[in-house]
Motif scaffolding. Sequence first.
Motif, mmCIF file in Angstrom:
data_model
loop_
_atom_site.group_PDB
_atom_site.id
_atom_site.type_symbol
_atom_site.label_atom_id
_atom_site.label_comp_id
_atom_site.label_asym_id
_atom_site.label_seq_id
_atom_site.Cartn_x
_atom_site.Cartn_y
_atom_site.Cartn_z
ATOM 1 N N VAL A 1 -8.453 5.817 -4.833
ATOM 2 C CA VAL A 1 -7.448 6.666 -4.202
ATOM 3 C C VAL A 1 -8.046 7.403 -3.013
ATOM 4 C CG1 VAL A 1 -5.906 8.624 -4.561
ATOM 5 C CG2 VAL A 1 -6.179 6.913 -6.362
ATOM 6 N N ALA A 2 -9.236 7.949 -3.182
ATOM 7 C CA ALA A 2 -9.891 8.663 -2.086
ATOM 8 C C ALA A 2 -10.113 7.752 -0.877
ATOM 9 C CB ALA A 2 -11.223 9.246 -2.554
ATOM 10 N N GLU A 3 -10.515 6.508 -1.150
ATOM 11 C CA GLU A 3 -10.723 5.561 -0.051
ATOM 12 C C GLU A 3 -9.410 5.272 0.666
ATOM 13 O OE1 GLU A 3 -12.384 1.000 0.671
ATOM 14 O OE2 GLU A 3 -12.439 1.905 -1.319
ATOM 15 N N HIS A 4 -8.326 5.137 -0.094
ATOM 16 C CA HIS A 4 -7.019 4.891 0.520
ATOM 17 C C HIS A 4 -6.583 6.093 1.349
ATOM 18 C CE1 HIS A 4 -2.567 3.538 0.000
ATOM 19 N NE2 HIS A 4 -3.070 3.158 1.152
ATOM 20 N N TRP A 5 -6.797 7.297 0.821
ATOM 21 C CA TRP A 5 -6.461 8.499 1.589
ATOM 22 C C TRP A 5 -7.227 8.524 2.907
ATOM 23 C CZ3 TRP A 5 -5.831 13.584 -1.687
ATOM 24 C CH2 TRP A 5 -4.799 13.406 -2.612
#
Length: 922
Positions: free
Chosen positions: A119-123
């Motif tokens: 999720v952090a990478e997508h953000w």
Amino acid sequence: MSTTHSQPTDGPSPTIPMSHPLLGHARMGNDIWSVYHGDRRLLLDMPDRTKAPLPEFNRVRRMRFNFWSPTYVSPKAPQFMFIPACFTWYGRIFDALNYRPETFPIYADGEKYRLHPGVAEHWYEIESSMRRVIHAMWTLTPQNPGTQERVEYPFPHRFGYEKAFSTEAAARTVALRSRHAFLPLIGELSMRFWYLSVFSSTPIDWREKVCQRARVHPQWLADLEASVAGDMDTPRLGGIIDFTIPADTRFPLEEVTLPRTFDWLLGQIIARRMPIPLYIQWGPLDPTFYKLEPTGFRSTMSVFVPCSLQKLGFLPEPSEIVYLQGIPGSVVFSRWEVRHGTQPFEPTYHSLRDAEPYDPSKASITPHATSTVETSTPFPPVEPGSGQRTGETMTQFFIRREKENVHRASRETPEQLQRRQQKEANAARGGAPGKKGGRVYVWEKSNGHFIRMAGGRQRYDDIWEEYGPQQRRYDGFRDEWDVYDGFGSPADQTDGDEGDSQDGFGALFTQEEDDGDDVPSQLLPERPEPLEEGEITVPNDRSASGEIDNVDFDRIAISFREAVYMRYGCTVYKKEIQVPQDLPVPGQDIAKKFLGNQNLSVEKPEYLQNFCVFLGYLKASKHLSDIPPSLLDFHQPEQDLYCDWVVRVRRQTLSGKLCYVIQETGREGLYVLVESATTALEVVRQGWGPSISHVVEKLLARNIKFLFCCQYKEITNTELRHTRKMYSGLGFRPHNYVPSQRDYQSYVAVRDQFLRTPRGRAAKLCGGIVGRLACTVVSDEEVQRGPTDSVLTEGVCLWDGVSQWAYWDDELTDKEIDLICGVYHISTGQTDSTALSGQQTTARSWWPRPSAMANSGLNVGWWTPMCEQWFQRRLASLEAPQPANLVTHGAWKHNLKLERRCPPLTESTEQVAAQILETMRP
């Protein structure tokens, strides 16, 4: 010098309208204000700079948030005025940030806690792309809003969503703060979209240049423009603008010089009537503070007056100031109106003080009375397709639903009742809906109002873990769940949870508070299963591979003899017919193509020959009597047409079109409307019914176009509502654009995401190519439920011009059809000053639009085996590593003609069927 007002007002003045938004001028204490698109509550308690401080830019650890109410606008950050004032985390991009604080995917990483790396990478991918797009837009803006000293708000990653923390609570709060930091980026994008779309001084192809300079895919930019960032109808935060020099020397002079730096931006917001609230403080003006001379405006005080407001006439002129000062009370208001000018976007504003003067005999003011009047904030936009109507509260929604369900129950057939009871029994087991299960909606608070938001099918399991059984309500009539923590208490939690404050809005956080060592509310798994890319990037429950399973549509009948009878009333089994020499008899291969199957087997050779003769007579005849009695069932009293019809069929002219209304005999409720007389007669010959749901089932099984309507007393013109000018379908693409397999997969994901909304029901009703693309995503049950809740606002109204009742059903817009068919608007390389991008464009698509299929040799009234064979060939070419080329609308029409002799035969059969119905059901 200005006077600030931090104390509450003495009481509401009757001069302040209860409705919103407000437009006019106000006096607060001694200060005069101009109010555009304002909120009554803010006028009654206008904050000073200590309560609505300017944004901070460099101190991340101690930064205070205020992204939900207007603040004093800084010349360094005019984009704060464009921050959405409603729920933001939806759409194909921002849905990735759609979490409640307690549902952020936090997991234990050793002794630390962090946001899930996937999720952090997508953000971070979203954040980086947004920053690159903003920079590219900045370089393309001829005249940038605000000062040339551009100061950026700290980017979301600076708040730490990529880092690990000692407690779960700290990691969760940092995730929330990081998500809030996306709002200034969205505001900046909105400001740039607005400027480039409207104010570009030259017709530049800015979308193509933005994609090139920002290194983003054109579809990503199109999705961004279709989101809340590009929707200029979305209410915005707005701001408080001080035109005076405050007496408080704690505030630097540069912070109050904003109006001098973007006069044009302020005027254009008002001239174009954008939903951006503005509260303009003039200070304690004297009626003689200015005068107009031939050379223009001249001020006698140290107050700046924008030229743009002078042009609009939106100024507190002397008579307005005298009027406001003459009304008793601490806060008084003078309402204004806008009048259209002679040129577009050049309105003028006028006071209503003479038309609606304050009358003290009719409205008394109690200076020190406590206000008991409840004021409300503007209602935010509802989510499209959610079923909630504009301005409808949660209570009103469920009251309306209850009434509609009582009405639906009264017209349920035994089959529908049995299906609903089975669904309710399955729902009572308590499991989360699966891939083919019902939809889930979560009630979220936005701007003080509850909005019904789609839960996202990939998050259903998480929602079921978060909410207990008492917090979930099931509607078996629509196969939908409503989830809200206020419905009851969860089985595994106490009643003393955070409640409405858990969204994080209205609370100010500091980093020191985030770093506490609170005990986690629950132990998280050491390593959750890694999220697959599709779960993050594709908001549906299957991959975007483009695969569409083979679908077996029903045939007309098992045998050739029965098929030509059921569809056309041709009795080929009679004796051979004498054929006149001048009769235009089509060939047998044409007859097979007309039946949609070149490989059709025929019981007897004379059957096919007789059918060819029948088609020749249809084409040559002007009256029913010209067709031999032995070939047409209309001339044979023993046939089904002369038996009791299972359903009732009526001819009716609705909204200028001749339609055939099919309903259950002796029963009102839902109605099937078809425009094809041939289809209406087939319903009779096939004996479909007696329930209307059986008719719908059979029409869907053949992918035939129809409407499945309710009747309402509301009658209105259902022309498309005014929308902002933007490209339909999948948006704009540059010259010489060549799509890749990634483009095709992106299209499939976007299309299927739309079809999974309640609007997908309207797609399946379309039949043809749109219905075929929808059939593996939208269930038949979706159609059987009848029109959606938004039918009166987004549907089509069919009225006979006389009755008190009209037929209503869901209908797709042209833009939605373009999205389903995968239409791009591609530059031709030629300039066009009237076009959105400044360039001439041509529409190219993955699939043909319905209008291209209408005159095709494949279109014989239903989805035939030949249609499916063509569809599968095209699908295979699109799923190749390098997909087939996009096709223009003209090329589609040319390529789909196939057999040009079939459309005239379809027209002839339709004319004969219409004459039969006109004779038998006048």
